[in-house]
Design an enzyme around this catalytic site. Structure first.
Site, PDB file in Angstrom:
ATOM      1  N   ARG A  58       0.819  -1.216   0.000  1.00  0.00           N
ATOM      2  CA  ARG A  58       0.000   0.000   0.000  1.00  0.00           C
ATOM      3  C   ARG A  58       0.853   1.267   0.000  1.00  0.00           C
ATOM      4  O   ARG A  58       0.401   2.306  -0.455  1.00  0.00           O
ATOM      5  CB  ARG A  58      -1.000  -0.030   1.151  1.00  0.00           C
ATOM      6  CG  ARG A  58      -2.095  -1.092   0.937  1.00  0.00           C
ATOM      7  CD  ARG A  58      -3.067  -1.152   2.101  1.00  0.00           C
ATOM      8  NE  ARG A  58      -2.431  -1.538   3.337  1.00  0.00           N
ATOM      9  CZ  ARG A  58      -2.368  -2.788   3.806  1.00  0.00           C
ATOM     10  NH1 ARG A  58      -2.905  -3.776   3.129  1.00  0.00           N
ATOM     11  NH2 ARG A  58      -1.767  -3.050   4.947  1.00  0.00           N
ATOM     12  N   GLU A  95       7.141  -9.107  17.078  1.00  0.00           N
ATOM     13  CA  GLU A  95       6.771  -9.558  18.414  1.00  0.00           C
ATOM     14  C   GLU A  95       6.982 -11.062  18.565  1.00  0.00           C
ATOM     15  O   GLU A  95       7.459 -11.537  19.585  1.00  0.00           O
ATOM     16  CB  GLU A  95       5.313  -9.195  18.687  1.00  0.00           C
ATOM     17  CG  GLU A  95       4.889  -9.460  20.117  1.00  0.00           C
ATOM     18  CD  GLU A  95       3.478  -8.971  20.399  1.00  0.00           C
ATOM     19  OE1 GLU A  95       2.947  -9.348  21.451  1.00  0.00           O
ATOM     20  OE2 GLU A  95       2.912  -8.234  19.574  1.00  0.00           O
TER      21      GLU A  95
END
Length: 182
Positions: A58, A95
């Protein structure tokens, strides 16, 4: 014009608990899209970039039309294995795991001023990796810019350059954009 009015919020996409900030409704509205590019130009042009870098995918939609408007080149920053020819890579921690971003080895030259663009700043990992990759190649990165910032995820705090965002969503919006949010 309030650009937030042109961002569709899609609950539970791509999985339950995720609130997706969809820019396709912004892209589909010619006046809103023109205003978006105008505002990006106002935020990016003062940094006097030589080239704009867009983060897959994007970010390409954001950086390419702005590069055209500013009469600048455009560099693609992509996931590994997507670019032809010799590439350079920067790996970064997620993470739960690791990811990487690449660009073509000759995409920038030392000393070039490069502004990084993406549609969204969430946790800051991908955008920070993009600026790190460009710095490693000798580029000067005076700024990064995005359409949407999820301020409650504090991605701006991880950045090593100033960030210009057109819209910010606070903690009232309870989830991030999804698995590739960065």
């Amino acid at each position: 014009m309030d650009l937030k009015d042109h961002i569709r919020r899609v609950p539970d996409f791509p999985k339950p608990g995720i609130l997706f900030y969809d820019i396709s409704t912004l892209l589909a509205h010619p006046d809103a899209w023109q205003e978006t590019v105008r505002q990006l130009e106002a935020g990016v042009a003062p940094h006097k970039p030589d080239v704009l870098a867009g983060i897959e995918s994007r970010g390409f939609l954001v950086a390419a039309p702005l590069a055209l408007r500013l009469n600048l080149g455009f560099v693609m920053l992509r996931k590994p294995g997507k670019l032809p020819g010799p590439t350079v890579r920067h790996s970064y921690a997620l993470e739960y795991g690791e990811d990487a971003i690449e660009m073509q080895e000759d995409a920038v030259t030392p000393g070039q001023r490069v502004v990084v663009l993406d549609d969204l700043l969430a946790t800051g990992g991908t955008m920070r990796a993009a600026t790190d990759l460009l710095h490693e190649q000798g580029a000067e990165v005076p700024s990064a810019a995005c359409l949407i910032e999820l301020s409650f995820l504090q991605g701006r705090d991880k950045m090593n350059v100033p960030v210009h965002s057109l819209m910010s969503f606070a903690s009232g919006d309870t989830a991030s954009l999804g698995p590739d949010a960065g």
